[in-house]
Design a protein around this motif. Sequence first.
Motif, PDB file in Angstrom:
ATOM      1  N   LEU A  27       0.949  -1.332   0.093  1.00 45.77           N
ATOM      2  CA  LEU A  27       0.063   0.032   0.133  1.00 45.77           C
ATOM      3  C   LEU A  27       0.865   1.228  -0.060  1.00 45.77           C
ATOM      4  O   LEU A  27       0.550   2.348  -0.529  1.00 45.77           O
ATOM      5  N   PHE A  28       2.212   0.878   0.422  1.00 41.35           N
ATOM      6  CA  PHE A  28       3.036   2.350   0.651  1.00 41.35           C
ATOM      7  C   PHE A  28       3.282   2.849  -0.649  1.00 41.35           C
ATOM      8  O   PHE A  28       3.645   3.997  -0.827  1.00 41.35           O
ATOM      9  N   PHE A  29       3.406   1.884  -1.793  1.00 44.95           N
ATOM     10  CA  PHE A  29       3.671   2.469  -3.037  1.00 44.95           C
ATOM     11  C   PHE A  29       2.504   2.551  -3.885  1.00 44.95           C
ATOM     12  O   PHE A  29       2.775   2.966  -5.137  1.00 44.95           O
ATOM     13  N   VAL A  30       1.349   2.357  -3.401  1.00 40.37           N
ATOM     14  CA  VAL A  30       0.225   2.655  -4.108  1.00 40.37           C
ATOM     15  C   VAL A  30      -0.227   4.116  -4.220  1.00 40.37           C
ATOM     16  O   VAL A  30      -0.215   4.720  -3.177  1.00 40.37           O
ATOM     17  N   GLN A  31      -0.243   5.068  -5.420  1.00 42.70           N
ATOM     18  CA  GLN A  31      -0.508   6.081  -5.431  1.00 42.70           C
ATOM     19  C   GLN A  31      -1.773   6.479  -5.821  1.00 42.70           C
ATOM     20  O   GLN A  31      -2.351   7.620  -5.544  1.00 42.70           O
ATOM     21  N   SER A  32      -2.629   5.774  -6.392  1.00 44.81           N
ATOM     22  CA  SER A  32      -4.058   5.874  -7.016  1.00 44.81           C
ATOM     23  C   SER A  32      -5.080   6.081  -5.769  1.00 44.81           C
ATOM     24  O   SER A  32      -5.296   5.143  -5.133  1.00 44.81           O
ATOM     25  N   PRO A  33      -5.717   7.353  -5.691  1.00 47.76           N
ATOM     26  CA  PRO A  33      -6.767   7.255  -4.554  1.00 47.76           C
ATOM     27  C   PRO A  33      -7.983   6.470  -4.976  1.00 47.76           C
ATOM     28  O   PRO A  33      -8.550   6.066  -3.952  1.00 47.76           O
ATOM     29  N   VAL A  34      -8.007   6.060  -6.182  1.00 45.95           N
ATOM     30  CA  VAL A  34      -9.203   5.237  -6.608  1.00 45.95           C
ATOM     31  C   VAL A  34      -9.015   3.820  -5.934  1.00 45.95           C
ATOM     32  O   VAL A  34      -9.823   3.226  -5.217  1.00 45.95           O
ATOM     33  N   VAL A  35      -7.767   3.038  -6.133  1.00 46.90           N
ATOM     34  CA  VAL A  35      -7.304   1.815  -5.762  1.00 46.90           C
ATOM     35  C   VAL A  35      -7.271   1.975  -4.095  1.00 46.90           C
ATOM     36  O   VAL A  35      -7.867   1.079  -3.405  1.00 46.90           O
ATOM     37  N   LEU A  36      -6.748   3.088  -3.637  1.00 47.05           N
ATOM     38  CA  LEU A  36      -6.700   3.163  -2.106  1.00 47.05           C
ATOM     39  C   LEU A  36      -8.117   3.203  -1.613  1.00 47.05           C
ATOM     40  O   LEU A  36      -8.312   2.640  -0.359  1.00 47.05           O
ATOM     41  N   ALA A  37      -8.734   3.958  -2.036  1.00 52.03           N
ATOM     42  CA  ALA A  37     -10.368   3.988  -1.682  1.00 52.03           C
ATOM     43  C   ALA A  37     -11.123   2.638  -1.593  1.00 52.03           C
ATOM     44  O   ALA A  37     -11.687   2.428  -0.655  1.00 52.03           O
ATOM     45  N   LEU A  38     -10.766   1.921  -2.596  1.00 54.13           N
ATOM     46  CA  LEU A  38     -11.138   0.571  -2.748  1.00 54.13           C
ATOM     47  C   LEU A  38     -10.672  -0.351  -1.590  1.00 54.13           C
ATOM     48  O   LEU A  38     -11.256  -1.144  -0.783  1.00 54.13           O
ATOM     49  N   VAL A  39      -9.382  -0.238  -1.297  1.00 57.43           N
ATOM     50  CA  VAL A  39      -8.813  -0.928  -0.418  1.00 57.43           C
ATOM     51  C   VAL A  39      -9.237  -0.698   1.009  1.00 57.43           C
ATOM     52  O   VAL A  39      -9.670  -1.384   1.933  1.00 57.43           O
ATOM     53  N   LEU A  40      -9.527   0.854   1.307  1.00 50.01           N
ATOM     54  CA  LEU A  40     -10.134   1.309   2.423  1.00 50.01           C
ATOM     55  C   LEU A  40     -11.467   0.558   2.781  1.00 50.01           C
ATOM     56  O   LEU A  40     -11.777   0.135   3.825  1.00 50.01           O
ATOM     57  N   LEU A  41     -12.427   0.353   1.675  1.00 48.42           N
ATOM     58  CA  LEU A  41     -13.761  -0.043   1.728  1.00 48.42           C
ATOM     59  C   LEU A  41     -13.493  -1.578   2.135  1.00 48.42           C
ATOM     60  O   LEU A  41     -14.285  -2.064   2.926  1.00 48.42           O
ATOM     61  N   LEU A  42     -12.714  -2.249   1.518  1.00 49.35           N
ATOM     62  CA  LEU A  42     -12.154  -3.675   1.774  1.00 49.35           C
ATOM     63  C   LEU A  42     -11.943  -3.788   3.137  1.00 49.35           C
ATOM     64  O   LEU A  42     -12.381  -4.698   3.832  1.00 49.35           O
ATOM     65  N   ALA A  43     -11.034  -2.873   3.691  1.00 50.13           N
ATOM     66  CA  ALA A  43     -10.414  -2.932   5.169  1.00 50.13           C
ATOM     67  C   ALA A  43     -11.668  -2.916   5.993  1.00 50.13           C
ATOM     68  O   ALA A  43     -11.783  -3.420   7.212  1.00 50.13           O
ATOM     69  N   GLY A  44     -12.327  -1.919   5.661  1.00 49.70           N
ATOM     70  CA  GLY A  44     -13.900  -1.487   6.432  1.00 49.70           C
ATOM     71  C   GLY A  44     -14.592  -2.805   6.704  1.00 49.70           C
ATOM     72  O   GLY A  44     -14.886  -3.087   7.626  1.00 49.70           O
ATOM     73  N   GLY A  45     -14.929  -3.414   5.503  1.00 45.80           N
ATOM     74  CA  GLY A  45     -15.555  -4.579   5.634  1.00 45.80           C
ATOM     75  C   GLY A  45     -15.104  -5.591   6.370  1.00 45.80           C
ATOM     76  O   GLY A  45     -15.664  -6.487   7.027  1.00 45.80           O
ATOM     77  N   VAL A  46     -13.881  -5.939   6.275  1.00 47.89           N
ATOM     78  CA  VAL A  46     -12.898  -6.833   7.364  1.00 47.89           C
ATOM     79  C   VAL A  46     -13.360  -6.441   8.577  1.00 47.89           C
ATOM     80  O   VAL A  46     -13.443  -7.340   9.226  1.00 47.89           O
TER      81      VAL A  46
END
Lengths: 187, 201
Positions: B32-51
């Motif tokens: 995640l430290f190397f991911v710069q795209s806000p769209v991808v990070l928003a999806l990851v956050l949604l997923l993490a929130g789901g977890v």
Amino acid sequence: MTTRDLVLAALFTAIIIVLGLIPPVTLGFIPVPITAQSMGVMLAGTIIGARRGALAYGLLVLLVAIGLPVLSGGRGGLGILMGPTAGYIAGWIIGAFVVGMIAERFVREGQSTVRQMAGFFIASVIGGIVVVYAIGMPVVSLIAGTPFSKVIMGSLAFLPGDLLKAAIATLAARAVMVGYPLLPQKA
Amino acid sequence: MLNSLHVEGRTWLHRLPAAPKLFLLAAVSLVLFFVQSPVVLALVLLLAGGVYTSLGLPAREALKRIRPVLITILLFALINLVLVSPQEALTTTLRLLSVLLLAASVTATTTIAAFMDVLAKLFLPLERLGLLKAADISLAVGLVLRFVPEIAARYEGLKEAHRARGLPLRIHRVLGPLIISTLKDADTIAEAIDARGIRGQ
């Protein structure tokens, strides 16, 4: 590492945890309450020395990692170790070691009170403030993306409080040096 | 006095062994430290929130656990909004929130015993080098947990003593006696440990 060194480190970790459980106290002469736990790095180094002090902090970080709420305000768990302030937590271990190293070198039994206190204070400032911030601030900048120069500026606000903590740690270290000296017999 | 942040449960995350769970957390955080795209990070956050929500913690408890770090992250988000570009502020905040939720999920679903087993394995190479003994670590952890309530009681005693003498409680007056009275026990405890051959020397 003798069993006694291990026990001293573990007891000190327990003391640091208890200092986090007691509610923040005011000092009387300044109105801002401070948490006693934040003096732990200075206390550990000046009282039980470099190796045992660093071990005490290593144990504390380990307890945080395995999910015990041992930091002041009931904080604990992996989230703390992976957040923006993670560098300060790593800095505690090295900071406690440096405090201890300086104190072991400059403070001896039989010295005058003033010299002992000066040694403890310098050790607390260098190890407990300079070293901890030197490790903590770049990590904040790296993880939170805040420019390094601004992080330094923001950290300056904590300096007066930290100097006060160094003074209190100095008093406590001197009291222990008189009552039950452990520093001279280093691990 | 010190309740573990682990919560009982039967979710898939509870069933996953500790070692792969921790490895996964470390790997995801690093990537995640190397991911710069806000769209991808928003999806990851949604997923993490789901977890995190899938663990079924009551809302208040779920928030309480992440609150200290959450406040730090939001504070930095505000500062960054002023200091760096809005996009940069957004990506770091999304990234930090994702890592926080994932880390909190691992903490909530892993027992202390499981953590200690992983640690013992991690320390094994150091043990082979003769730098430390993994068994010493668990002994030390046990000692800490055993003595926290005792030292807390000692602090209460000192507080009472101050009150009885009509002195206001001041931290610089309490630290010395608290530390001396605690560390004086070290010899007895060390002797007891050695007498029982617990460290096996």
